[in-house]
Design a protein around this motif. Structure first.
Motif, mmCIF file in Angstrom:
data_model
loop_
_atom_site.group_PDB
_atom_site.id
_atom_site.type_symbol
_atom_site.label_atom_id
_atom_site.label_comp_id
_atom_site.label_asym_id
_atom_site.label_seq_id
_atom_site.Cartn_x
_atom_site.Cartn_y
_atom_site.Cartn_z
ATOM 1 N N VAL A 1 0.014 -62.013 -59.140
ATOM 2 C CA VAL A 1 0.351 -61.760 -60.648
ATOM 3 C C VAL A 1 0.704 -60.487 -60.785
ATOM 4 C CG1 VAL A 1 -0.814 -61.862 -62.807
ATOM 5 C CG2 VAL A 1 -1.261 -63.674 -61.139
ATOM 6 N N LEU B 1 3.703 -68.370 -57.606
ATOM 7 C CA LEU B 1 3.141 -69.199 -56.692
ATOM 8 C C LEU B 1 4.021 -70.071 -55.525
ATOM 9 C CD1 LEU B 1 0.345 -70.919 -56.107
ATOM 10 C CD2 LEU B 1 1.174 -72.593 -57.838
ATOM 11 N N LYS C 1 7.476 -69.541 -61.121
ATOM 12 C CA LYS C 1 6.971 -68.334 -61.866
ATOM 13 C C LYS C 1 6.820 -68.781 -63.237
ATOM 14 C CE LYS C 1 9.448 -64.510 -63.629
ATOM 15 N NZ LYS C 1 11.088 -63.907 -63.541
ATOM 16 N N GLY D 1 3.134 -64.684 -63.269
ATOM 17 C CA GLY D 1 2.652 -65.117 -61.869
ATOM 18 C C GLY D 1 3.647 -65.701 -60.960
ATOM 19 N N VAL E 1 -1.762 -64.104 -67.418
ATOM 20 C CA VAL E 1 -1.656 -65.355 -66.182
ATOM 21 C C VAL E 1 -2.808 -64.872 -65.361
ATOM 22 C CG1 VAL E 1 -0.259 -66.347 -64.488
ATOM 23 C CG2 VAL E 1 0.718 -65.315 -66.480
ATOM 24 N N ASP E 2 -3.388 -66.158 -65.176
ATOM 25 C CA ASP E 2 -4.492 -66.185 -64.216
ATOM 26 C C ASP E 2 -4.139 -67.109 -62.710
ATOM 27 O OD1 ASP E 2 -7.623 -65.572 -63.527
ATOM 28 O OD2 ASP E 2 -7.145 -67.546 -62.807
ATOM 29 N N ALA E 3 -4.347 -66.449 -61.487
ATOM 30 C CA ALA E 3 -4.084 -67.121 -60.428
ATOM 31 C C ALA E 3 -5.312 -67.168 -59.425
ATOM 32 C CB ALA E 3 -3.332 -66.310 -59.370
ATOM 33 N N ALA F 1 -0.310 -66.596 -54.032
ATOM 34 C CA ALA F 1 -0.088 -66.389 -55.479
ATOM 35 C C ALA F 1 0.031 -64.941 -55.821
ATOM 36 C CB ALA F 1 -0.864 -67.196 -56.308
ATOM 37 N N ALA G 1 -8.037 -72.645 -64.539
ATOM 38 C CA ALA G 1 -7.221 -72.622 -63.193
ATOM 39 C C ALA G 1 -8.311 -73.087 -62.218
ATOM 40 C CB ALA G 1 -6.933 -71.133 -62.835
ATOM 41 N N LEU H 1 -1.456 -71.676 -61.006
ATOM 42 C CA LEU H 1 -1.311 -70.503 -61.984
ATOM 43 C C LEU H 1 -1.689 -71.127 -63.702
ATOM 44 C CD1 LEU H 1 1.954 -69.165 -60.782
ATOM 45 C CD2 LEU H 1 -0.168 -67.881 -60.676
#
Length: 280
Positions: free
Chosen positions: A66, A74, A145, A72, A151-153, A64, A187, A169
């Motif tokens: 961001v 993935l 996407k 983000g 956005v957190d990964a 991933a 997440a 994500l």
């Protein structure tokens, strides 16, 4: 006697990742010419790709990235064995493919495979590099996407010896510190609890209809009273949503509250979500 040295063998192995015997054979055939030996190794990899085509690629990794905290990406890339999946060369290949997705702002594996890297399509690059360097069928399986205010990964290893097997994500509609903390917590929750949908509205209508039908048929088989049927069906359908819908799930850290409530208390709401588990 072929015109090459032990240093040439070492250099060719470092450049191609090929095995000792393959490197020696290529140098023999090329009479020590490094460029011709590299070409021979790549050709051998392509020939092997045809044999690998029908083989299963169920191992691999999730990656991933961001960008600017708001977009983000993935990616899942598969290999045939965990031995290759944990190799530095496989990880580097996957990272390069992810960089192509990010640089071109791509949102699907199909678009990614059609993009270019080092003067060739990603699909050809993966086939050639996977075959020549790794000797296995390599598959770019999925790409997601998502965008949001933040956005957190999160990447999770199911085994300390392997790269991340689960990737998540989560996008939210605020960028305060509390919203960022909540997004990360959600997440991590999603990695563990395996939701399939962000909201109830995303669940296909036919799937909901099937769950209602099954709930009713089960209740009738259990001889539940007719006057309670509607309530029973609704209760069991809601239980389905709590199992499969992210915002409806009981929060892993505190099952007394829902994920939606956790986000609400942080002053935000989820606007996007993606989760991959390698091979699933």
């Amino acid at each position: 006697m072929a015109n090459y040295t032990a240093a040439d063998i070492k250099a060719l192995r470092e450049r191609t990742g090929a095995g000792m015997m393959d490197v020696k054979k290529a140098l023999d055939e090329a009479d020590g010419n490094m460029d011709q030996a590299i070409e021979a190794i790549r050709i051998k990899g392509l020939k092997g790709a045809a044999k690998r085509e029908g083989r299963s690629a169920a191992e691999g990794l999730a990656l991933a990235k961001v960008v600017d905290g708001t977009t983000g990406y993935l990616l899942e890339v598969n290999a045939e064995t965990d031995f290759v999946a944990k190799s530095d060369k496989f990880v580097s290949l996957a990272e390069k493919v992810l960089d192509v997705a990010v640089e071109n702002q791509l949102a699907s594996a199909e678009a990614l495979l059609d993009a270019e890297v080092e003067g060739k399509k990603v699909s050809d690059y993966v086939t050639e590099e996977g075959g020549a360097v790794l000797g296995e069928k390599i598959v770019v399986r999925r790409l997601e996407k998502i965008s949001g205010a933040y956005v957190d990964a999160y990447l999770h290893k199911t085994s300390k010896d392997l790269p991340a097997q689960v990737g998540v994500l989560v996008a939210v509609d605020a960028e305060s510190e509390s919203a960022k903390t909540a997004a990360h917590d959600v997440a991590v929750h999603a990695a563990a609890m395996s939701p399939s949908y962000l909201t109830r509205e995303e669940v296909p209508e036919n799937l909901v209809a099937d769950e209602r039908r099954i709930a009713e048929e089960t209740a009738r088989a259990e001889n539940k009273p007719e006057q309670a049927m509607t309530k029973i069906v609704e209760g069991r359908t809601n239980a389905f949503f709590k199992e499969h819908v992210l915002v409806d799930q009981p929060f892993a850290k505190d099952p007394k509250v829902s994920v939606a409530k956790v986000l609400e208390e942080a002053g935000t709401a989820a606007t996007g979500f993606a989760r991959f588990r390698v091979g699933n």
